[in-house]
Design a protein around this motif. Structure first.
Motif, PDB file in Angstrom:
ATOM      1  N   TRP A 141      23.664  -6.785 -15.778  1.00 34.72           N
ATOM      2  CA  TRP A 141      23.715  -5.527 -15.093  1.00 34.72           C
ATOM      3  C   TRP A 141      24.809  -5.363 -13.964  1.00 34.72           C
ATOM      4  O   TRP A 141      24.835  -6.071 -13.474  1.00 34.72           O
ATOM      5  CB  TRP A 141      22.065  -5.404 -14.493  1.00 34.72           C
ATOM      6  CG  TRP A 141      21.245  -5.304 -15.469  1.00 34.72           C
ATOM      7  CD1 TRP A 141      19.945  -6.210 -15.274  1.00 34.72           C
ATOM      8  CD2 TRP A 141      20.555  -4.143 -16.107  1.00 34.72           C
ATOM      9  NE1 TRP A 141      19.021  -5.673 -16.199  1.00 34.72           N
ATOM     10  CE2 TRP A 141      19.419  -4.572 -16.775  1.00 34.72           C
ATOM     11  CE3 TRP A 141      21.440  -2.923 -16.295  1.00 34.72           C
ATOM     12  CZ2 TRP A 141      18.902  -3.731 -17.709  1.00 34.72           C
ATOM     13  CZ3 TRP A 141      20.677  -2.070 -17.531  1.00 34.72           C
ATOM     14  CH2 TRP A 141      19.610  -2.696 -17.932  1.00 34.72           C
ATOM     15  N   GLN A 143      27.221  -1.906 -11.837  1.00 38.62           N
ATOM     16  CA  GLN A 143      27.563  -0.578 -11.496  1.00 38.62           C
ATOM     17  C   GLN A 143      29.036  -0.561 -11.570  1.00 38.62           C
ATOM     18  O   GLN A 143      29.592  -1.387 -10.898  1.00 38.62           O
ATOM     19  CB  GLN A 143      26.899  -0.186 -10.354  1.00 38.62           C
ATOM     20  CG  GLN A 143      25.358  -0.275 -10.224  1.00 38.62           C
ATOM     21  CD  GLN A 143      25.039  -0.156  -8.864  1.00 38.62           C
ATOM     22  OE1 GLN A 143      25.115  -0.937  -8.140  1.00 38.62           O
ATOM     23  NE2 GLN A 143      24.471   1.131  -8.338  1.00 38.62           N
ATOM     24  N   LEU A 175      19.728   2.185 -17.365  1.00 40.71           N
ATOM     25  CA  LEU A 175      18.588   2.423 -16.496  1.00 40.71           C
ATOM     26  C   LEU A 175      18.685   3.623 -16.036  1.00 40.71           C
ATOM     27  O   LEU A 175      19.165   4.012 -14.831  1.00 40.71           O
ATOM     28  CB  LEU A 175      18.572   1.236 -15.483  1.00 40.71           C
ATOM     29  CG  LEU A 175      17.968   0.051 -15.741  1.00 40.71           C
ATOM     30  CD1 LEU A 175      18.264  -0.958 -14.717  1.00 40.71           C
ATOM     31  CD2 LEU A 175      16.508  -0.109 -16.227  1.00 40.71           C
ATOM     32  N   SER A 178      19.077   5.438 -12.446  1.00 42.85           N
ATOM     33  CA  SER A 178      19.621   4.469 -11.219  1.00 42.85           C
ATOM     34  C   SER A 178      20.625   4.884 -10.451  1.00 42.85           C
ATOM     35  O   SER A 178      20.997   3.996  -9.381  1.00 42.85           O
ATOM     36  CB  SER A 178      19.719   3.089 -12.006  1.00 42.85           C
ATOM     37  OG  SER A 178      20.836   3.167 -12.923  1.00 42.85           O
ATOM     38  N   HIS A 179      21.254   5.961 -10.789  1.00 45.41           N
ATOM     39  CA  HIS A 179      22.563   6.431 -10.132  1.00 45.41           C
ATOM     40  C   HIS A 179      22.199   7.267  -8.920  1.00 45.41           C
ATOM     41  O   HIS A 179      23.127   7.556  -8.068  1.00 45.41           O
ATOM     42  CB  HIS A 179      23.497   7.295 -10.925  1.00 45.41           C
ATOM     43  CG  HIS A 179      23.008   8.361 -11.439  1.00 45.41           C
ATOM     44  ND1 HIS A 179      21.609   8.356 -11.983  1.00 45.41           N
ATOM     45  CD2 HIS A 179      22.976   9.777 -11.090  1.00 45.41           C
ATOM     46  CE1 HIS A 179      21.393   9.788 -12.274  1.00 45.41           C
ATOM     47  NE2 HIS A 179      22.386  10.316 -11.635  1.00 45.41           N
ATOM     48  N   TYR A 185      24.003  -2.183  -5.336  1.00 47.47           N
ATOM     49  CA  TYR A 185      22.976  -3.046  -5.157  1.00 47.47           C
ATOM     50  C   TYR A 185      23.770  -4.449  -5.119  1.00 47.47           C
ATOM     51  O   TYR A 185      24.637  -4.678  -5.461  1.00 47.47           O
ATOM     52  CB  TYR A 185      22.133  -3.428  -6.213  1.00 47.47           C
ATOM     53  CG  TYR A 185      21.255  -1.758  -6.526  1.00 47.47           C
ATOM     54  CD1 TYR A 185      20.133  -1.852  -5.445  1.00 47.47           C
ATOM     55  CD2 TYR A 185      21.390  -0.926  -7.154  1.00 47.47           C
ATOM     56  CE1 TYR A 185      19.367  -0.635  -5.548  1.00 47.47           C
ATOM     57  CE2 TYR A 185      20.738   0.497  -7.186  1.00 47.47           C
ATOM     58  CZ  TYR A 185      19.529   0.506  -6.299  1.00 47.47           C
ATOM     59  OH  TYR A 185      18.831   1.620  -6.148  1.00 47.47           O
ATOM     60  N   PHE A 204      17.153  -4.413  -7.574  1.00 50.86           N
ATOM     61  CA  PHE A 204      17.042  -2.911  -7.340  1.00 50.86           C
ATOM     62  C   PHE A 204      15.555  -2.746  -7.959  1.00 50.86           C
ATOM     63  O   PHE A 204      14.792  -3.563  -8.521  1.00 50.86           O
ATOM     64  CB  PHE A 204      18.237  -2.581  -8.339  1.00 50.86           C
ATOM     65  CG  PHE A 204      18.377  -3.170  -9.759  1.00 50.86           C
ATOM     66  CD1 PHE A 204      17.242  -2.909 -10.711  1.00 50.86           C
ATOM     67  CD2 PHE A 204      19.547  -4.025  -9.946  1.00 50.86           C
ATOM     68  CE1 PHE A 204      17.745  -3.652 -12.015  1.00 50.86           C
ATOM     69  CE2 PHE A 204      19.580  -4.759 -11.141  1.00 50.86           C
ATOM     70  CZ  PHE A 204      18.529  -4.899 -12.005  1.00 50.86           C
ATOM     71  N   TYR A 206      13.941  -1.392 -10.485  1.00 52.23           N
ATOM     72  CA  TYR A 206      13.727  -1.142 -11.699  1.00 52.23           C
ATOM     73  C   TYR A 206      13.695  -2.243 -12.400  1.00 52.23           C
ATOM     74  O   TYR A 206      13.945  -3.389 -11.896  1.00 52.23           O
ATOM     75  CB  TYR A 206      14.945  -0.553 -12.498  1.00 52.23           C
ATOM     76  CG  TYR A 206      15.572   0.782 -11.635  1.00 52.23           C
ATOM     77  CD1 TYR A 206      14.905   2.156 -11.979  1.00 52.23           C
ATOM     78  CD2 TYR A 206      16.268   0.893 -10.727  1.00 52.23           C
ATOM     79  CE1 TYR A 206      15.442   3.382 -11.504  1.00 52.23           C
ATOM     80  CE2 TYR A 206      16.808   1.999 -10.005  1.00 52.23           C
ATOM     81  CZ  TYR A 206      16.149   3.379 -10.148  1.00 52.23           C
ATOM     82  OH  TYR A 206      16.852   4.347  -9.759  1.00 52.23           O
ATOM     83  N   ASP A 210      12.531  -1.042 -18.302  1.00 53.75           N
ATOM     84  CA  ASP A 210      12.804   0.159 -17.883  1.00 53.75           C
ATOM     85  C   ASP A 210      13.712   0.787 -18.850  1.00 53.75           C
ATOM     86  O   ASP A 210      14.378   1.897 -18.804  1.00 53.75           O
ATOM     87  CB  ASP A 210      12.915   0.633 -16.535  1.00 53.75           C
ATOM     88  CG  ASP A 210      11.656   0.361 -15.581  1.00 53.75           C
ATOM     89  OD1 ASP A 210      10.510   0.787 -16.189  1.00 53.75           O
ATOM     90  OD2 ASP A 210      11.623  -0.096 -14.492  1.00 53.75           O
ATOM     91  N   LEU A 229      23.260   1.716 -13.153  1.00 61.00           N
ATOM     92  CA  LEU A 229      22.978   0.368 -13.597  1.00 61.00           C
ATOM     93  C   LEU A 229      22.746   0.183 -15.236  1.00 61.00           C
ATOM     94  O   LEU A 229      22.222   1.158 -15.906  1.00 61.00           O
ATOM     95  CB  LEU A 229      21.717  -0.263 -13.063  1.00 61.00           C
ATOM     96  CG  LEU A 229      21.744  -0.539 -11.703  1.00 61.00           C
ATOM     97  CD1 LEU A 229      20.316  -0.705 -11.214  1.00 61.00           C
ATOM     98  CD2 LEU A 229      22.306  -1.770 -11.410  1.00 61.00           C
TER      99      LEU A 229
END
Length: 306
Positions: A141, A143, A175, A178-179, A185, A204, A206, A210, A229
């Motif tokens: 995971w 970003q 996810l 998630s933005h 994060y 985070f 989530y 999910d 994410l």
């Protein structure tokens, strides 16, 4: 460590859009990602895949190991194209030596989407060519904004499938939504064998459950926000390669405080090895730099360029 996501999913498949519609743009803004099917024609996909072979063979010039490392080893003619590609997981900045990949930065259908999502003035700063052969790991995971910091939250990736991307061969998982918070994060090192050695985002709000798999046919472009994410899992090896071309863009109005050696005042940090793909560059008076070089991701190093 996050719980294991099985290589199956009960989630509804990602929606594939056949045109650049209001629905596609709204999904990118609300969910953080959207898929444009047929962004590249079969002929264009074949052209990019053939160029990847030439790049990995060194036909387009030396490709360093690491941003400032030695050249990659010379490849003998007796090695098959498939085995040449299997040597590498990812080559960064291939547009620097390939006109075909440089042209893909400004692919008209994708640029049309970008101008609707980002604005009229759009610049690119990075290209990445993934080979991901059988057994190669995914990426935990993360970003993209963690690796490429922007000032205005306009960072947008286009992930173009060069093979049919499936759960079995390591497609993207996202996810949705998630933005929206615009939060980077926390990150930590991880040693999960499913992933390369890049960092892992965590803490985070989530769950792995999910996540939605983004299974798409070759030629599709997954367009997603820099704060979304996302991750991918290993290529199971059942169906060959999972090749992809990932390019990163942002608003040309925003400075880019990225990879600057002599940074000076924080308000003036601005990476200028960029390509304008739409509109005008408000900072054209600064000129352009030619500092990035194509390079192979070293063993044990993952993620986008740090």
């Amino acid at each position: 460590m996050s719980a294991v996501v099985a290589e199956t999913s009960t989630k509804a498949p990602a929606t594939l859009h056949d045109s650049i519609s209001d629905a596609l743009i709204e999904q990118i803004k609300q969910d953080g990602f959207g898929v444009l099917r047929g962004a590249l024609s079969p002929e264009e996909v074949a052209e990019v895949n053939a160029e990847a072979v030439r790049l990995c063979r060194g036909d387009l010039g030396a490709v360093g190991i690491g941003r400032e490392g030695d050249s990659a080893p010379v490849v003998g003619e007796d090695i098959s194209d498939e085995d040449v590609l299997r040597r590498y997981l990812c080559i960064h900045m291939p547009h620097k030596v390939s006109q075909i990949l440089a042209d893909q930065l400004a692919q008209p259908r994708i640029v049309e989407v970008l101008t609707k999502v980002i604005g009229p003035n759009v610049k690119a700063m990075q290209s990445m060519l993934f080979m991901k052969s059988e057994g190669k790991p995914g990426q935990a995971w993360h970003q993209d904004e963690f690796f490429i910091p922007t000032r205005d939250r306009s960072l947008t990736a286009t992930w173009i499938a060069l093979d049919d991307a499936t759960i079995e061969n390591g497609c993207l998982w996202v996810l949705p939504g998630s933005h929206r918070r615009g939060v980077i994060y926390p990150d930590r090192d991880q040693d999960d064998p499913r992933f390369d050695c890049s960092i892992e985002a965590y803490d985070f709000p989530y769950r792995d459950e999910d996540a939605v798999p983004v299974e798409v046919p070759a030629g599709s472009a997954v367009i997603f926000n820099g704060y979304l994410l996302h991750r991918s899992l290993q290529n199971s090896g059942k169906h060959g390669f999972r090749r992809a071309l990932a390019n990163h863009y942002m608003s040309a109005e925003s400075l880019l405080p990225w990879r600057k050696e002599e940074r000076g005042h924080v308000a003036k940090w601005d990476y200028r090895d960029v390509v304008l793909v739409a509109g005008e560059d408000p900072y054209a008076y600064k000129g352009l730099e030619d500092v990035a070089r194509p390079h192979v991701r070293p063993d044990g190093e993952g993620g986008c360029d740090r």
